[in-house]
Design a protein around this motif. Sequence first.
Motif, mmCIF file in Angstrom:
data_model
loop_
_atom_site.group_PDB
_atom_site.id
_atom_site.type_symbol
_atom_site.label_atom_id
_atom_site.label_comp_id
_atom_site.label_asym_id
_atom_site.label_seq_id
_atom_site.Cartn_x
_atom_site.Cartn_y
_atom_site.Cartn_z
ATOM 1 N N PHE A 194 48.179 -4.543 -38.769
ATOM 2 C CA PHE A 194 46.920 -4.173 -38.116
ATOM 3 C C PHE A 194 45.837 -3.954 -39.163
ATOM 4 N N ASP A 195 44.633 -3.854 -38.713
ATOM 5 C CA ASP A 195 43.497 -3.700 -39.623
ATOM 6 C C ASP A 195 43.687 -2.535 -40.581
ATOM 7 N N SER A 196 44.186 -1.423 -40.029
ATOM 8 C CA SER A 196 44.334 -0.237 -40.861
ATOM 9 C C SER A 196 45.339 -0.501 -41.974
ATOM 10 N N GLU A 197 46.422 -1.212 -41.609
ATOM 11 C CA GLU A 197 47.446 -1.510 -42.607
ATOM 12 C C GLU A 197 46.926 -2.523 -43.629
ATOM 13 N N LYS B 256 44.008 -2.713 -44.604
ATOM 14 C CA LYS B 256 43.108 -1.974 -45.500
ATOM 15 C C LYS B 256 43.882 -1.407 -46.694
#
Lengths: 575, 119
Positions: free
Chosen positions: B6-9, B11
């Motif tokens: 996911f985006d957070s990961e 990042k």
Amino acid sequence: MNVLQMSIAAAILILVIIVVRQLAIHKLPKKTFMILWGVVLLRLLIPFSFNISIPIQSNEEAITGNTMVSVVEMTGALNTDEVYRILPRTDIFEAVNTFNAMLPDIPESIAPVFPVTTIWVLGMLAVALFILVTHFRFSREYKASLPVDNFYINKWLNEQKGVRHIQARQSDKITAPLTYGILKPVILFPKTTDWQDIVRLRYIFIHEMTHIKRFDILRKWLLVIVLCVHWFNPLVWAMYILANRDIELSCDEAVVRAMGESTKSSYAMALIGLEERRSIFAPLCTSFSKNLLEERIISIMKIKKRSIVSIALAAVLVTVLTIGALTVFASNTTDDMATGSYDEYAEAVVPAAIEDTNVTDDEVPIINEPGNWDEWLEWFNSLTPEQQAYVSVRPPQEYVEPVHEYPINENPIEPRNPYRIATSIEEVWAIIALQDGTIPITNVDVAEIRNRQVDGIIILEQCLYEAMDVLLRAYAQSGFTYATRNMATTRVDMSPAFEEMPDYMKVPMIRNEFFRVAIEMGLVYMPPGTGRYGTDEEFYRTRDEALRLLELYDWMFPSDESIRESAQRLYGAQE
Amino acid sequence: MAIKLFDSELKVMEILWKEGDTTAKRIAEILSKDIGWSKTTTYTIIKRCLEKGAIQRRAPNWVCHPLVTIEEAREYETSELINKMYDGAADQLIASLLGGKILSKEEIERLKKTVREME
């Protein structure tokens, strides 16, 4: 009032609101429902009932009419639980402590619904746990969001005034925009947001900003708290769902009003667009939210200029239901004897007892202001015991003390003034409640009362004097015939009605009886024969008089040595 | 290697790709400065990357080491895009890129060269 009663009272209100909502959701300003749900929340969270009793009385009684309310206030604070809590704190009532020990099984008899309470608390914890776990799981995802760097959103955020710093962020784990955080609000956009569609972006932004400005998250938390407490009430669940929907509807309405009515169709289209995106990624949760969206769209399209009629209608509705919630619904729930006030309790006891003895109201004569106490006694003695139990007592204004022989002590003791005795009981009540801060004092200068201390006890005379009549009546009604007939001999005669009472009702009765004795012991004094307080000098009993009363007390409670001792210590110290 | 990040990961991965092996504490510092994450949030995401096998912790100092390369991640995202939007037909993606005038002339030339080389 306990939680169940609060819940039932509020359930009626919720039903009414649901019906009104069904009929007029698109006709009334949405704020109406915000207010109405607010009233329900108050009703569900605040355990007070406002009893507005309008006394219908004869002219003589009209003088004391205004005291009805104050007495209800006063006694309301003095339900049995309160009394238990207050008593042991006051040193001067050591004697009372000892008396407490003489009353076994009190907690059980007062709280006979123990398992129900346990289930309620467990359910509350379960619901709270579920909601909190869900909340924290989601908020963990939200926190792992990334900042949004969009020219327009930055511009709009800079235009915002206010103390709170508002952020815009994006996440690939959500499909529709949302807002979280109360002190540091964040508008969270889905990653799939079309960042080029400025019009739609603007709608989303204003909608979420409106949520932030109106502290809607706080409202949602309040709803959650209520849901936890009243988890057993299906109507509260209905309210939870509907109120959450109404928060959205009300927000939509505010947006359309802020941006002008002409925008409502494009705003509605923007919402539909969001829903399309949502349905691509989460097809399972559309069936329910589709209805929701439909409601929102229709509601938005039906927003009209506020008409005077609709505002007036809303105002009337809110007023009526609010008053209804505070009075009618409240009084529906006040017939619980164990937790109600003394007055309610006395009234509640009487009708049941009357049925038993086949005495109707018509058969019980009520005399007001008997001119002569002897005449009154004669009349009173002519009644059957059942009738006597329910006589409304109005002591004579000019009381001539009858001469009585004290049955045991040869020393002639001053005959007891029934008026004085009864008043003093109330007095001790009020003293205790006043020390505890549970009585709101009206029309009385608190500082002045505080200055007049007798043995550390604060005398609250004005308040009491006003309250006297009503309470005396309550006494007589609740089975204490001594309060009328036998008080001259200071004997405790229980009427048949009292004997038949369940134990948990007897307890406060006996307690009051003890207070009366405490007064007899000289804790509080009122000059005989007047029914009024004398000068300050007269306030204090002499030591001799107190000791004579102790003898009397010995006669009444021969076995209770410790009470005697503590009382003697008290008077010894005073000297 | 097909790991959905996911985006957070991503990042977190970005930092590892850029800075090489990094301690969790350092990652938290950087992300706190750049995007305002709390330490807890960063650690939660690092933990998820560990569970997915995208990161490994190594001695000394238990630094985080990326197990997924930036190329692998790009490949996954691209194939995901192709599958989702272009029915698995990569040429359509290219056509869309060419048609959308997102690519400059130089970029197109470079692409053509790459295609020729791979043939």
